[in-house]
Motif scaffolding. Structure first.
Motif, PDB file in Angstrom:
ATOM      1  N   GLU A 149     -18.574  50.704  22.084  1.00 50.50           N
ATOM      2  CA  GLU A 149     -18.321  51.096  23.476  1.00 50.50           C
ATOM      3  C   GLU A 149     -17.351  50.121  24.123  1.00 50.50           C
ATOM      4  N   ASP A 179     -16.778  53.540  27.895  1.00 51.48           N
ATOM      5  CA  ASP A 179     -17.973  53.266  28.698  1.00 51.48           C
ATOM      6  C   ASP A 179     -17.617  53.263  30.186  1.00 51.48           C
ATOM      7  N   LYS A 200     -18.396  58.195  28.139  1.00 48.20           N
ATOM      8  CA  LYS A 200     -19.653  57.917  28.853  1.00 48.20           C
ATOM      9  C   LYS A 200     -19.390  57.926  30.341  1.00 48.20           C
TER      10      LYS A 200
HETATM   11 MG    MG Z   1     -22.437  50.334  27.204  1.00 45.53          MG
END
Ligand code: MG
Ligand code: C2E
Ligand code: MG
Ligand code: MG
Length: 290
Positions: A149, A179, A200
């Protein structure tokens, strides 16, 4: 600290600022020792695949088991580690430990996919690809079981370099995810140039559904649509209520993570957590993500 003269003089006069600098020096010295003496621990937060309802993996989150201060959260030492370069040896340790643990779960019949957070500071060193490779080799873990990430803001710092490193990492077979998307101001043109497989959504997007529901839902839908159009899967973080879980599922997110599903937990608790889900009729693990 503001004593002495010459090049090494600490030019700090404001008491609060001086305190802050002394804290950083303290944390830096102690953190070096913490990495070497095994005071760091990883907690794992389950990630749910929304179509199947199964837990498909977990995010590894570092904590510092400090001899006097107790369990210190990453927000209190990662920023310092990023400034003084200690984040590189710290991340090496996290990669080694997370891959070792994931390989152990696999041998126990629980094939998880584990995500590790990488700092932008690691990009500059040029050792990231080798560090990932070393961790996979030492653990015997298949690269498909590791996700890296990187935050949206770290991508924005040096998008050309980031794109090149992402591409190199994907050649090794690991998955890469962006992320905290939606928390910074990186441009969409940068996003489409980054070869990442997972987007994300920052928890502020999910949290916004509590106060400005229709606008926040529209923003989530737009980001999910963008991810899908770019061939990426999406993950909603910070899901804290049943209502938010339903909403992000309906908006087409692939995965969700948050306190409503499970809080980060020590590795030793994960198997019983999954067993608990199985006993309550929720299937514990999905073999392949996607
Ligand atoms: Mg993370
Ligand atoms: P992140 O990568 O965005 O990780 C998610 C953070 O949100 C974690 O905080 C997690 O405990 C928290 N969280 C999860 N679900 C919820 C929820 O439903 N509501 C709320 N309010 N929070 C939730 P944590 O563990 O304190 O980590 C904070 C940040 O520290 C991480 O944000 C990541 O940027 C960094 N970090 C953590 N572990 C590592 C690491 O091993 N290496 C590096 N470089 N950074 C790390
Ligand atoms: Mg995040
Ligand atoms: Mg976040």
């Amino acid at each position: 600290a503001a004593k002495g003269a010459g090049r090494n003089r600490v030019r700090v006069f404001h008491p609060d600022l001086r305190w802050a600098v002394e804290q950083k020096v303290l944390v830096a010295g102690e953190l070096r020792e913490a990495i070497e003496t095994g005071q760091l621990v990883l907690h794992y937060q389950p990630i749910q695949h929304l179509l199947s309802g199964e837990v498909s993996g977990a995010e590894a989150l570092v904590r510092w088991q400090h001899p006097e201060r107790g369990l210190v959260m990453p927000g209190d030492f990662i920023p310092v580690a990023e400034q003084n370069g200690l984040v590189v040896p710290l991340t090496r340790w996290v990669l080694q430990e997370a891959t070792r643990q994931t390989a152990a779960w696999e041998r126990a019949g629980v094939p998880m996919v584990t995500a590790v957070n990488i700092s932008a500071a690691h990009f500059g060193t040029g050792t990231l690809v080798a560090d990932v490779h070393d961790a996979l080799a030492a653990s015997g873990l298949a690269p498909e079981r590791l996700v890296l990430e990187l935050t949206e803001t770290s991508v924005a710092e040096d998008p050309v370099r980031a794109a090149a490193q992402f591409a190199q990492l994907r050649v090794t077979g690991v998955e890469v995810s962006i992320d905290d998307f939606g928390s910074g101001f990186s441009s969409l043109s940068q996003l489409v140039s980054i070869p990442a497989g997972i987007l994300k959504l920052d928890r502020s997007l999910v949290a916004g559904t509590e106060t400005r529901r229709s606008e926040s839902a529209a923003a989530i839908a737009a980001v999910v649509g963008l991810a899908t159009a770019c061939g990426m899967r999406s993950l909603a973080e910070g899901v804290e209520t049943a209502d938010q879980l339903t909403l992000v599922r309906e908006l087409g997110c692939t995965f969700a993570q948050g306190h409503h599903i499970a809080r980060p937990m020590p590795a030793a608790d994960l198997l019983s957590y999954l067993e608990g889900r199985r006993l309550t009729g929720r299937r514990p693990v999905r073999l392949r993500i996607g």
